[in-house]
Design an enzyme around this catalytic site. Structure first.
Site, short mmCIF file in Angstrom:
data_model
loop_
_atom_site.label_atom_id
_atom_site.label_comp_id
_atom_site.label_asym_id
_atom_site.label_seq_id
_atom_site.Cartn_x
_atom_site.Cartn_y
_atom_site.Cartn_z
N TYR A 1 49.00 -109.58 -28.17
CA TYR A 1 49.67 -109.63 -29.54
C TYR A 1 49.52 -110.76 -30.45
O TYR A 1 49.33 -110.35 -31.65
CB TYR A 1 51.17 -109.22 -29.22
CG TYR A 1 51.93 -109.05 -30.53
CD1 TYR A 1 51.86 -107.75 -31.26
CD2 TYR A 1 52.82 -109.95 -31.02
CE1 TYR A 1 52.71 -107.63 -32.37
CE2 TYR A 1 53.46 -109.65 -32.09
CZ TYR A 1 53.23 -108.77 -32.91
OH TYR A 1 54.05 -108.60 -34.10
N LYS B 1 47.67 -110.88 -34.18
CA LYS B 1 48.34 -111.27 -35.25
C LYS B 1 47.56 -112.62 -35.85
O LYS B 1 47.53 -112.89 -37.23
CB LYS B 1 49.66 -111.63 -34.95
CG LYS B 1 50.39 -110.66 -34.68
CD LYS B 1 50.77 -109.66 -35.84
CE LYS B 1 50.26 -108.47 -35.70
NZ LYS B 1 50.70 -107.48 -36.63
#
Length: 268
Positions: free
Chosen positions: A160, A164
Site C-alpha cells: 500500500y 501511495k
C-alpha cells in the site's frame, strides 16, 4: 448567487461511499455537475440514493484493466471535464491476483489512475489521492507491483505504501507533462479519518479532508493558480512529500514501466 468558484463538471472515482461521496455531495451543493463511480450495480444504486443530485453514476471494476479501459470510454462520452479526481483505493487485505497477475490493490491504486489519465481527454484538473503511508513507500521498480513475490511474500502494508508514493509521483509528473497544455495536477493526503477505510478509531478531522477534496476539485482557495503540489490534511497550502517522489528520473521510470505493463501510452 455570486460564487467564489466557477461551475464545473467533475468525475470522482470510488465515490459510492467515504470521502469521495462526501466531496461529491458538497460539490453538488456548490452547483457543480458531478459524475460518480461505483464498481458494481449495487454500489451504484447506493450512490444514487446517497447523492441524488449527481448527474450520473458510471460503472467499472478498477481491479480489471479491461473494465478500466471501458470506464475510460464511458467517461470520454461525457464530454469535456473540469476535474477528474482519482480517489478510488484499496487498503490492506490479501493479494487477490487480477487477470494480469498483479494484486488487486496495485491494479486499483496504480494501474487504474494511470490508464484513466492516458485514455480520457485531459481535464483542467487532475487530483490523485495519496496517504501519509507514502513516506514508507519505495520507488524501486525491481519487483513492480509485488508480482514477483506472489501471495506468500505479499505485505499489504508495504505494498500500500508503494502504491501511495506512486500516486504522489503522478501528481508531480503529470503537472510537469501536462501543465503546458493547461492541465494542473496535484496529490493529496486526506489524513487518517473515520471512513470505512480509516476505521472508527481514526483521529483526523474528516471535515478538513472534505474541504481539501472540494478545494482541489474546484481549483479554488489555496489551490487556485497552483500546479504540481502535494496537499496534506491539517496544513494550509502545499505540503512537503517524501523527497523520493519528487525525483523526475524516478517519475519517468515509473511512467515507462506502467506503459509496458498496461500497453497504454500517455497522451503526447
Amino acid at each position: 448567487m455570486s460564487k467564489a468558484y466557477s461551475m464545473g463538471r467533475v468525475f470522482i472515482t470510488g465515490s459510492s461511499d467515504g470521502l469521495g461521496l462526501m466531496a461529491a455531495k458538497k460539490l453538488v451543493a456548490n452547483g457543480q455537475t458531478v459524475y460518480l463511480h461505483a464498481r458494481n450495480a449495487q454500489r451504484a444504486d447506493d450512490a444514487r440514493k446517497a447523492c441524488p443530485g449527481a448527474a450520473d453514476v458510471l460503472l467499472g471494476d478498477l481491479s480489471s484493466i479491461k473494465e478500466t479501459k471501458a470506464l475510460a470510454e464511458s467517461v470520454t462520452k461525457l464530454g469535456p471535464l473540469d476535474c477528474i479526481f482519482h480517489n478510488a483505493g484499496l487498503y490492506l487485505g490479501p493479494y487477490r491476483a487480477q487477470a494480469e497477475g498483479y494484486p488487486s490493490m496495485f491494479a486499483v491504486n496504480v494501474l487504474a489512475p494511470y490508464i484513466l489519465t492516458c485514455l480520457i481527454p485531459l481535464p483542467k484538473r487532475l487530483v490523485y489521492t495519496s496517504s501519509d503511508s507514502h513516506w514508507g513507500g519505495s520507488t524501486d521498480l525491481s519487483d513492480f507491483g509485488w508480482r514477483g513475490r506472489g501471495e506468500s511474500g505479499f505485505s499489504a502494508g508495504s505494498a500500500y505504501a508503494d502504491t501511495k508514493i506512486y500516486n504522489t509521483m503522478f501528481g508531480y509528473a503529470f503537472a510537469r507533462r501536462f501543465g503546458p497544455r493547461g492541465t494542473t495536477a496535484h496529490s493529496v493526503d486526506p489524513g487518517w479519518v473515520p471512513t470505512k477505510m480509516g476505521g472508527a478509531a481514526a483521529s483526523g478531522d474528516i471535515s478538513e479532508s472534505e474541504r481539501l477534496y472540494v478545494m482541489l476539485a474546484e481549483g479554488a482557495g489555496e489551490a487556485k493558480g497552483k500546479n504540481g503540489c502535494f496537499w496534506e490534511n491539517g496544513k494550509k497550502g502545499p505540503a512537503q512529500s517524501k523527497k523520493d517522489a519528487c525525483d523526475e528520473g524516478a517519475q519517468e521510470a515509473l511512467l515507462k514501466k506502467l506503459e509496458e505493463v498496461t500497453g497504454v501510452k500517455l497522451p503526447e
